[in-house]
Design a protein around this motif. Structure first.
Motif, PDB file in Angstrom:
ATOM      1  N   SER A   1      13.291  76.682   4.398  1.00 42.74           N
ATOM      2  CA  SER A   1      13.920  75.293   4.490  1.00 42.74           C
ATOM      3  C   SER A   1      15.127  75.285   5.265  1.00 42.74           C
ATOM      4  CB  SER A   1      14.416  74.586   3.034  1.00 42.74           C
ATOM      5  OG  SER A   1      15.398  75.481   2.512  1.00 42.74           O
ATOM      6  N   ASN A   2      16.205  76.277   5.357  1.00 42.25           N
ATOM      7  CA  ASN A   2      17.165  76.376   6.358  1.00 42.25           C
ATOM      8  C   ASN A   2      16.655  76.210   7.949  1.00 42.25           C
ATOM      9  OD1 ASN A   2      18.936  78.356   8.119  1.00 42.25           O
ATOM     10  ND2 ASN A   2      20.268  77.185   6.779  1.00 42.25           N
TER      11      ASN A   2
ATOM     12  N   GLY B   1      15.699  72.387   8.369  1.00 40.24           N
ATOM     13  CA  GLY B   1      16.723  71.651   8.244  1.00 40.24           C
ATOM     14  C   GLY B   1      17.638  71.698   9.552  1.00 40.24           C
ATOM     15  N   SER B   2      17.765  73.064  10.118  1.00 38.16           N
ATOM     16  CA  SER B   2      18.596  73.072  11.183  1.00 38.16           C
ATOM     17  C   SER B   2      17.911  72.694  12.466  1.00 38.16           C
ATOM     18  CB  SER B   2      18.837  74.873  11.370  1.00 38.16           C
ATOM     19  OG  SER B   2      17.654  75.388  11.435  1.00 38.16           O
TER      20      SER B   2
ATOM     21  N   GLN C   1      17.717  68.811  12.700  1.00 36.72           N
ATOM     22  CA  GLN C   1      19.088  68.424  13.130  1.00 36.72           C
ATOM     23  C   GLN C   1      19.261  68.319  14.468  1.00 36.72           C
ATOM     24  OE1 GLN C   1      22.049  68.983  10.224  1.00 36.72           O
ATOM     25  NE2 GLN C   1      23.725  68.792  11.526  1.00 36.72           N
TER      26      GLN C   1
ATOM     27  N   SER D   1      20.709  67.391   8.178  1.00 40.78           N
ATOM     28  CA  SER D   1      20.013  68.488   7.196  1.00 40.78           C
ATOM     29  C   SER D   1      19.809  67.953   5.825  1.00 40.78           C
ATOM     30  CB  SER D   1      20.428  69.815   7.581  1.00 40.78           C
ATOM     31  OG  SER D   1      21.883  69.756   6.940  1.00 40.78           O
ATOM     32  N   TRP D   2      20.781  67.517   5.228  1.00 41.95           N
ATOM     33  CA  TRP D   2      20.725  67.371   3.871  1.00 41.95           C
ATOM     34  C   TRP D   2      19.779  66.017   3.617  1.00 41.95           C
ATOM     35  CZ3 TRP D   2      21.660  62.091   2.108  1.00 41.95           C
ATOM     36  CH2 TRP D   2      22.432  61.374   2.587  1.00 41.95           C
TER      37      TRP D   2
ATOM     38  N   VAL E   1      16.905  65.693   5.479  1.00 48.93           N
ATOM     39  CA  VAL E   1      15.489  66.583   5.288  1.00 48.93           C
ATOM     40  C   VAL E   1      15.396  67.406   3.740  1.00 48.93           C
ATOM     41  CG1 VAL E   1      14.488  68.436   6.657  1.00 48.93           C
ATOM     42  CG2 VAL E   1      15.960  66.906   7.894  1.00 48.93           C
ATOM     43  N   GLY E   2      16.651  67.991   3.588  1.00 50.09           N
ATOM     44  CA  GLY E   2      16.564  68.459   2.216  1.00 50.09           C
ATOM     45  C   GLY E   2      15.805  67.861   0.975  1.00 50.09           C
TER      46      GLY E   2
ATOM     47  N   LEU F   1      12.150  67.026   1.467  1.00 50.56           N
ATOM     48  CA  LEU F   1      11.385  68.434   1.265  1.00 50.56           C
ATOM     49  C   LEU F   1      11.245  68.450  -0.181  1.00 50.56           C
ATOM     50  CD1 LEU F   1      12.552  71.327   3.717  1.00 50.56           C
ATOM     51  CD2 LEU F   1      10.337  70.537   3.341  1.00 50.56           C
TER      52      LEU F   1
ATOM     53  N   THR G   1      18.918  73.994   2.965  1.00 48.94           N
ATOM     54  CA  THR G   1      18.776  72.928   4.358  1.00 48.94           C
ATOM     55  C   THR G   1      20.513  72.460   4.506  1.00 48.94           C
ATOM     56  OG1 THR G   1      18.735  71.100   2.812  1.00 48.94           O
ATOM     57  CG2 THR G   1      16.542  71.778   3.620  1.00 48.94           C
TER      58      THR G   1
ATOM     59  N   SER H   1      24.071  77.594   5.359  1.00 46.56           N
ATOM     60  CA  SER H   1      23.382  78.949   5.974  1.00 46.56           C
ATOM     61  C   SER H   1      24.342  80.358   5.575  1.00 46.56           C
ATOM     62  CB  SER H   1      23.352  78.776   7.365  1.00 46.56           C
ATOM     63  OG  SER H   1      22.950  80.195   8.139  1.00 46.56           O
TER      64      SER H   1
END
Length: 465
Positions: A178-179, A182-183, A186, A193-194, A196-197, A200, A421, A424
């Motif tokens: 998920s990272n 998100g990255s 963005q 990214s939040w 997107v989180g 998801l 997300t 990191s």
């Protein structure tokens, strides 16, 4: 104080991972693949046509719904969803950057032997699975580990594997995937990214609650779509760079045996780097021998375990020889040929494994469109991996704690998906790799122990079965 403890722990985990991946796991997994290639009389060659026929002969994106389990293709799609993840883009990029274009040759070699390994894993998963009265299927390495070793030792190995896969894939692995989503979103689209989180978590929550049937319905559709999008984009690049394709293949074969010409250092150091990078990245791209995809193949509604074994081999073929190879050809043909920024072997500042594919696609599509294309592909790859990995973790949670624990596990997994997300952390990535590495050991031990059971499935089987 916390930062210093985290830093110290990171150093320890990195050292463990380096030792495991460079020595124990490469040797262990290559040995398993070579062992089963010999013992099955190279089933990956004899039965390759049979596997292709079973996968594509009656391909459907809307498989018949079963009261339990999955169709053979749904099981394959779920396995491929797990195999084709960020490793196919980021992993291949890292292997080429560190080991040179020749690392791809060694990825091919590893995948060839890995096809025999995954045949064994899928066959054993079918032979040792447990079916409840309500039709629920439980299968995977924990079941064939306890078949291979009775008593306390078998329970210990199975428990060790179960804990490792829950942490590696179910929690931290999904966080890493998920990272990536998100990255890249963005960067490419400017979406925080939040946000997107949150999206998801909602989508994954709906699919998780639907159980195996809903997951199978999603993966059988999303896997062909994501493969098609990436293949079309990659082929466009290769057509645009068509005059460089012979040189691209030439570099893969040349630098497999003369890597010092592109990555520097002595011949011994360079060849070790090229082989180890190809082996490590290849093994953990197609997941053959890791013990993850047998969970999906155990769900297949087939009468003969051999039938799903040959289907499983095609999963490795698609992952490595199609998707990963296409990405590698795009990177090498655009960045390593005479007019490429990596032609001299010197890596410019700002180029790393995370953005290498975006840079490669950007040479033809333009930097903005290239970044968007890779972001969309990574979304499909990583999202489908999250779905499959969650299932694999859930099967092992139920093995350890019973059916009632499944909902608690899914809730915790959704929290990890969201956290991935918005943060990191190098330690999380390294811990994911460590538990991934540790999964292999009990799985490989059981594979060696159950050779006879696998060989019986291939006995008398011919390529024209």
């Amino acid at each position: 104080m916390f930062a210093s403890v985290e830093s110290a722990l990171l150093d320890i985990v990195v050292k463990i991972n380096t030792y495991l991946s460079n020595y124990i796991l490469v040797f262990l997994l290559v040995a398993v693949g070579l062992w089963y290639s010999i013992k099955t009389r190279f089933v990956q060659v004899r039965c390759f046509g049979e596997g292709m026929k079973k996968v594509f002969g009656n391909l459907s994106l809307n498989g018949k719904k079963h009261d339990s389990g999955m169709t053979s293709f749904q099981a394959l799609a779920t396995a491929i969803a797990a195999q084709v993840g960020t490793g196919n883009i980021v992993g291949a990029s890292g292997a080429i950057l560190t080991g040179g274009p020749g690392a791809i040759f060694w990825m091919w070699i590893i995948a060839f032997f890995g096809m025999a390994t995954i045949y064994a894993e899928a066959t054993l998963a079918l032979k040792t699975r447990v079916i409840d009265k309500d039709g629920t299927i439980h299968g995977g390495p924990v079941y064939y580990i306890t078949t291979a070793f009775k008593g306390a030792f078998g329970k210990f190995l199975a428990g060790f594997f179960a804990v490792a896969i829950i942490l590696a894939l179910g929690f931290m692995g999904c966080m890493v995937q998920s990272n990536s989503i998100g990255s890249t979103f963005q960067t490419a689209f400017g979406i925080p990214s939040w946000i997107v989180g949150i999206v998801l978590v909602i989508i994954c929550g709906v699919i998780f609650l639907g159980g195996v049937q809903r997951l199978a319905s999603v993966t059988e559709k999303i896997v062909p779509i994501m493969a098609a999008i990436f293949l079309v984009g990659g082929l466009v690049i290769l057509i645009a760079r068509i005059k460089y394709i012979p040189a691209t293949f030439g570099m893969i074969f040349k630098y497999a045996f003369q890597p010092q010409a592109i990555i520097g250092g002595s011949f011994g150091y360079a060849i070790k780097t090229a082989v180890s990078q190809g082996a490590k990245r290849g093994l953990f791209s197609n997941e053959a021998g890791m013990g993850s995809t047998p969970h999906a193949h155990a769900q297949a509604n087939v009468t003969d375990p051999h039938d799903q074994g040959v289907v499983a081999m095609i999963g490795v073929f698609i992952d490595t020889f199609v998707v990963l190879t296409l990405n590698a050809l795009v990177i090498i043909s655009t960045l390593y040929t005479s007019d490429g920024i990596l032609a001299s072997g010197v890596i410019p500042e700002g180029i790393g494994k995370a953005n290498l594919a975006q840079t490669a696609f950007g040479t033809v599509f333009g930097s903005s469109l290239g970044a968007m294309f890779v972001a969309i592909c990574l979304f499909f790859f990583a999202f489908s991996t999250v779905l499959s990995w969650n299932l694999f973790g859930k099967i092992n949670v139920i093995y350890l704690f019973g059916k009632k624990s499944a909902k608690i596990y899914s809730a915790i997994a959704l929290v990890f998906i969201f956290l991935g997300t918005v943060m990191s952390n190098d330690l999380v990535w390294e811990l994911t790799d460590m538990f991934n590495n540790l999964m292999v050991i009990p799985n490989a031990i059981a594979l060696f122990a159950l050779t006879g059971m696998v060989v019986k499935s291939t006995h008398g089987v011919s390529a024209g079965k």
